[in-house]
Design an enzyme around this catalytic site. Structure first.
Site, PDB file in Angstrom:
ATOM      1  N   TRP A 328       0.840  -1.210   0.000  1.00 16.34           N
ATOM      2  CA  TRP A 328       0.000   0.000   0.000  1.00 16.34           C
ATOM      3  C   TRP A 328       0.866   1.247   0.000  1.00 16.34           C
ATOM      4  CZ3 TRP A 328      -0.291   4.103   3.370  1.00 16.34           C
ATOM      5  CH2 TRP A 328      -1.370   4.964   3.230  1.00 16.34           C
ATOM      6  N   HIS A 329       2.004   1.180   0.695  1.00 14.65           N
ATOM      7  CA  HIS A 329       2.873   2.354   0.786  1.00 14.65           C
ATOM      8  C   HIS A 329       3.559   2.684  -0.527  1.00 14.65           C
ATOM      9  CE1 HIS A 329       2.371   1.965   5.155  1.00 14.65           C
ATOM     10  NE2 HIS A 329       2.863   3.191   5.241  1.00 14.65           N
ATOM     11  N   GLY A 330       3.842   1.701  -1.338  1.00 13.35           N
ATOM     12  CA  GLY A 330       4.519   2.018  -2.587  1.00 13.35           C
ATOM     13  C   GLY A 330       4.728   0.802  -3.455  1.00 13.35           C
ATOM     14  N   PHE A 469       2.368   8.238  -1.593  1.00 12.54           N
ATOM     15  CA  PHE A 469       1.622   7.009  -1.356  1.00 12.54           C
ATOM     16  C   PHE A 469       0.131   7.190  -1.604  1.00 12.54           C
ATOM     17  CE2 PHE A 469       5.118   6.819   1.983  1.00 12.54           C
ATOM     18  CZ  PHE A 469       6.000   6.282   1.095  1.00 12.54           C
TER      19      PHE A 469
END
Length: 469
Positions: A328-330, A469
Site C-alpha cells: 500500500w505504501h509504494g 503514497f
C-alpha cells in the site's frame, strides 16, 4: 516527485486558501450551504494539482454512493454491489499505482525464461491521495455490507466525506460511520475551534519546516551515496526514522488543525511511536488510522476466509497482512520487504510471549525492550528509504566499527544534528504528558514555535513524504 503545482500545507497559497475559506465558511449559517462550500473548496484544492484528478475522486464517490443504495434496495444482491465497489476502487488504485510495477516484474521473469519482449509501461503520474481516499470510501461500502452502517441518500454529504480537503491527500483515514454523522449535523461557530486549532497548526509547521526539512538534507546526502559505509548508513537510518515521523506527524497536525477550524475533529494518527516497546505496541502508536483499517478490513477477513491450520494461521496472516500494508505504501520491493519485516517481528514477539498487551517489568526490562524496538525501527527505516535492495546489501557488507575514521566522524555529526533538530519533539511530548494543564507553559512554547517558523519559513518547503503514497 510530482511536477504539478499544488497547495502544499506549508505554502502561502494554502494559508490564503484556508483563511479565506474559514471566514466564508462561518459567514454561512446553513449546514447545507456549508457542505456545498466544503465540497467546492475540496475539489478546488484537489483540482489545483491537476483538474483530471477530480474526475477520479468523483467517479469513486458516485460508484460507492450507488452501490451503497443498491445494497439496501437489493439485500440479496449486496455481495454483487460490494464486489463492484471493490473492483472499481481497487482497480483504479491498481492501475495508477501498480501497473508499471507488475509490468516491469513480469518482463524480468519472462526475460529470465528466455522471452525477449519489450515492457509495456505507462507514462502516468500517480494521483496524489488515491491510496487514502480509496480506503476511506471503501470503509463505507464494506460497513454497509456488514450491516454496521446505513447507506446515505444525501449525495452531497457523502461527497464531502470522500473529498474533505484537510485530510484528502495524506489522511488520517476516516471511517464513514464515525465521520459522516459530523458532516450531517449542524455546526455552530465556537471560539474554541480556533484556540484549539492554533497549537496544532503551529506545531505541525514546526515539525515540518524546523525538524523534517532540515534533517532531510542529511538523509538525502547519505542515501545518494553509491557505496556508503555501515556507520553512515545507520546514521542515515536514524535520521530518516525521525524525519519521516516529523514529516507525517506534521501533515496530520496541520490537517487536524485545519479541520478543527471548521468544527470537525479528525482521528489522532500518532501516539509517541518512538516510545514503542514491541511491534504490536508500535502499530498501536504509528499511523493509527491505517493500522485499524488494515486490522478490521484485511487481517480479520483473512482470519475468516483463509483455510489454514490454526497453529500457523496467525503467523501466515500477520506476514501477509503486513506485506499488503507495505505494498500500500509504494509499488517497490523495498516497501513489500518493509511490510514483511514488520509482520515477522509481530509473529516473533508473539511466539516469545511478548505480543498483544505484554508489558515489561521494571525499569531495566522496559529500557531494554525500548532499545531493541527502537533499533529494529531504525533498520526498518532503512528498508523503507533505501534506493534499492542492492544498495542496502552493499552497505551491510561493509560492517565495521572504526571509531577513528572520517566516516564515523561524519556519522556522529549527522546523529548530533538530527537530535538537535528533534528538540521540539521532546518539548511537545513533555507538554502532552507532564504539563497538559499549564496553559501559560503552552503559550510560551507556542510563541517560541512561531519565532522558529518565522526564522525557518521558506515557500519552497519539501513535499510531504506520504504524498507519494
Amino acid at each position: 516527485m510530482y511536477q504539478y503545482f499544488y497547495m502544499i500545507f506549508t505554502s502561502f497559497t494554502y494559508i490564503y486558501f484556508l483563511t479565506g475559506f474559514f471566514i466564508l465558511y462561518w459567514t454561512i449559517r446553513n449546514k447545507t450551504a456549508q457542505n456545498i462550500l466544503t465540497l467546492v473548496g475540496s475539489y478546488l484544492f484537489y483540482g489545483w494539482i491537476h483538474p483530471w484528478f477530480c474526475i477520479l475522486i468523483a467517479s469513486s464517490t458516485l460508484v460507492d454512493y450507488f452501490c451503497g443504495l443498491q445494497m439496501q434496495k437489493h439485500p440479496k444482491k449486496k455481495k454483487l454491489y460490494l464486489y463492484a465497489s471493490l473492483w472499481f476502487n481497487l482497480g483504479l488504485l491498481g492501475f495508477f499505482k501498480y501497473f508499471n510495477f507488475f509490468a516491469e516484474n513480469i518482463h524480468i521473469i519472462l526475460t529470465q525464461l528466455g522471452l525477449q519482449l519489450d515492457p509495456f509501461l505507462l507514462q502516468i503520474f500517480l494521483p496524489i491521495g488515491i491510496s487514502f481516499y480509496t480506503f476511506q470510501t471503501l470503509s463505507y461500502t464494506i460497513d454497509i455490507y456488514r450491516g454496521q452502517l446505513k447507506p446515505r441518500k444525501n449525495l452531497l454529504d457523502f461527497a464531502v466525506f470522500v473529498s474533505f480537503f484537510p485530510q484528502l491527500v495524506a489522511g488520517p483515514i476516516e471511517r464513514a460511520k464515525r465521520f459522516l454523522p459530523k458532516i450531517e449535523n449542524e455546526r455552530v461557530f465556537n471560539w474554541t475551534f480556533f484556540t484549539s486549532a492554533f497549537p496544532l497548526l503551529i506545531r505541525g509547521y514546526v515539525k515540518k519546516m524546523v525538524i523534517a526539512d532540515n534533517i532531510a538534507v542529511y538523509v538525502d546526502k547519505v542515501f545518494m551515496l553509491e557505496e556508503p559505509t555501515f556507520m553512515l548508513m545507520m546514521a542515515g537510518g536514524l535520521a530518516f526514522s525521525i524525519q519521516i515521523y516529523a514529516d507525517f506527524a506534521a501533515y496530520t497536525d496541520i490537517a487536524r488543525g485545519s479541520a478543527r477550524l471548521l468544527g470537525f475533529e479528525l482521528v489522532k494518527n500518532f501516539n509517541a511511536p518512538s516510545l514503542a516497546i514491541s511491534p504490536t505496541d508500535f502499530w498501536k502508536r504509528w499511523h493509527i488510522s491505517l493500522t485499524s483499517w488494515i486490522n478490521d478490513y484485511v487481517f480479520f477477513t483473512f482470519v475468516r476466509w483463509l483455510p489454514i491450520r490454526r497453529r500457523i494461521k496467525f503467523g501466515v496472516i500477520s506476514i501477509l497482512t503486513m506485506g499488503i500494508c507495505g505494498l500500500w505504501h509504494g509499488a517497490a520491493w523495498n516497501f513489500i520487504w518493509w511490510g514483511i519485516f514488520h509482520g515477522l517481528l509481530i509473529v516473533l514477539y508473539a511466539y516469545l510471549g511478548m505480543g498483544g498487551r505484554w508489558k515489561p517489568i521494571g525499569v531495566l526490562q522496559t529500557f531494554t525492550a525500548w532499545s531493541v524496538m527502537f533499533s529494529l525501527n531504525v533498520f526498518s527505516a532503512l528498508l523503507f528509504r533505501t534506493p534499492n535492495m542492492t544498495w542496502l546489501a552493499s552497505a551491510f557488507s561493509t560492517i565495521s566499527f572504526d571509531f577513528n575514521g572520517d566516516s564515523f566522524i561524519v556519522a556522529l555529526v549527522i546523529v548530533c544534528f538530527t537530535l538537535i533538530y528533534a528538540l521540539p519533539f521532546y518539548v511537545y511530548a513533555f507538554l502532552e504528558k507532564i504539563a497538559p494543564t499549564k496553559k501559560w507553559v503552552h503559550a510560551i512554547v507556542d510563541g517560541l514555535s512561531v519565532v522558529l517558523i518565522a526564522l525557518m519559513f521558506r515557500e519552497a518547503s519539501g513535499d510531504f513524504i506520504y504524498f507519494q503514497f
